[in-house]
Write an enzyme that holds these catalytic residues in place. Sequence first.
Site, PDB file in Angstrom:
ATOM      1  N   ASN A  55      17.304  16.274   4.207  1.00 44.23           N
ATOM      2  CA  ASN A  55      17.770  14.737   4.746  1.00 44.23           C
ATOM      3  C   ASN A  55      17.243  14.838   6.055  1.00 44.23           C
ATOM      4  OD1 ASN A  55      20.065  16.328   4.746  1.00 44.23           O
ATOM      5  ND2 ASN A  55      21.347  14.655   4.746  1.00 44.23           N
ATOM      6  N   ASN A  58      18.285   8.542  10.532  1.00 40.05           N
ATOM      7  CA  ASN A  58      17.697   8.015  11.755  1.00 40.05           C
ATOM      8  C   ASN A  58      18.999   6.892  12.434  1.00 40.05           C
ATOM      9  OD1 ASN A  58      16.145   5.671  12.889  1.00 40.05           O
ATOM     10  ND2 ASN A  58      14.717   7.276  12.731  1.00 40.05           N
ATOM     11  N   ALA A  59      18.876   6.816  13.656  1.00 37.81           N
ATOM     12  CA  ALA A  59      19.712   5.949  14.427  1.00 37.81           C
ATOM     13  C   ALA A  59      19.870   4.709  13.746  1.00 37.81           C
ATOM     14  CB  ALA A  59      19.499   6.035  15.788  1.00 37.81           C
ATOM     15  N   CYS A  60      18.708   4.063  13.184  1.00 37.02           N
ATOM     16  CA  CYS A  60      18.559   2.784  12.359  1.00 37.02           C
ATOM     17  C   CYS A  60      18.579   3.400  10.812  1.00 37.02           C
ATOM     18  CB  CYS A  60      17.200   2.629  12.517  1.00 37.02           C
ATOM     19  SG  CYS A  60      16.881   0.942  11.316  1.00 37.02           S
ATOM     20  N   GLU A  68      15.318  15.189  -1.367  1.00 39.34           N
ATOM     21  CA  GLU A  68      14.340  15.430  -2.458  1.00 39.34           C
ATOM     22  C   GLU A  68      13.128  14.568  -2.159  1.00 39.34           C
ATOM     23  OE1 GLU A  68      17.846  14.592  -2.140  1.00 39.34           O
ATOM     24  OE2 GLU A  68      18.772  14.683  -4.218  1.00 39.34           O
TER      25      GLU A  68
HETATM   26  N1  THU Z   1      21.613  12.744   0.353  1.00 43.14           N
HETATM   27  C1  THU Z   1      20.483  13.632   0.035  1.00 43.14           C
HETATM   28  O1  THU Z   1      19.597  13.891   0.896  1.00 43.14           O
HETATM   29  N2  THU Z   1      20.214  13.947  -1.263  1.00 43.14           N
HETATM   30  C2  THU Z   1      20.981  13.725  -2.124  1.00 43.14           C
HETATM   31  O2  THU Z   1      21.053  14.043  -3.480  1.00 43.14           O
HETATM   32  C3  THU Z   1      22.320  12.695  -1.973  1.00 43.14           C
HETATM   33  C4  THU Z   1      22.390  12.052  -0.633  1.00 43.14           C
HETATM   34  C5  THU Z   1      21.642  12.562   1.880  1.00 43.14           C
HETATM   35  C6  THU Z   1      21.393  11.258   2.328  1.00 43.14           C
HETATM   36  C7  THU Z   1      22.135  10.914   3.576  1.00 43.14           C
HETATM   37  O3  THU Z   1      21.261  11.646   4.822  1.00 43.14           O
HETATM   38  C8  THU Z   1      23.362  11.980   3.208  1.00 43.14           C
HETATM   39  O4  THU Z   1      22.839  12.805   2.299  1.00 43.14           O
HETATM   40  C9  THU Z   1      24.680  11.209   2.827  1.00 43.14           C
HETATM   41  O5  THU Z   1      24.486  10.323   2.058  1.00 43.14           O
END
Ligand code: THU
Length: 146
Positions: A55, A58-60, A68
């Site tokens: 994942n 971003n600050a925004c 994924e």
């Molecule tokens: N997130 C993922 O990257 N994959 C998931 O399956 C669930 C959530 C990330 C998004 C965000 O950066 C952080 O986890 C919290 O939601």
Amino acid sequence: CSPSAPACSHRGTAQIQLLLRVCKEAKKSAYCPYSRFPVGAALLTGDGKIFSGCNVENACYPLGVCAERTAIQKAVSEGYVNFRAMAIASNTEEDFIVPCGACRQVMREFGRDWDIYMTKPDGTYIVKTLQELLPLSFGPEDLKKF
Ligand code: THU
């Protein structure tokens, strides 16, 4: 245990074992200063190549991207659109990490008949097909019906 068992630490094929290791490793690159919720993903292509993703926040806030989708975008941008499986890892001990709804739709673009391995840090996982994760889905075929 069988691949359809609800939760298991069954040693799958060597490729799946590698996929499970790669998603855990990818989690270490997560850029998540806001949620502090690192996620790693590993995507196995039809011809055996693995793309990792994490994942990237971003600050925004709304511009943050899930692990994924990072993996899928890396693969597609390198010319790979045929996917066999994806594995996902987080630090949550109690629950298997599951893909969000937006990621399920992005995954579904590339077929309904491939496997998503949702893991826990202890190495156990559940596996479901895209069809199971997103039933009655809208996809590329639906645009060809008129
Ligand atoms: N997130 C993922 O990257 N994959 C998931 O399956 C669930 C959530 C990330 C998004 C965000 O950066 C952080 O986890 C919290 O939601």
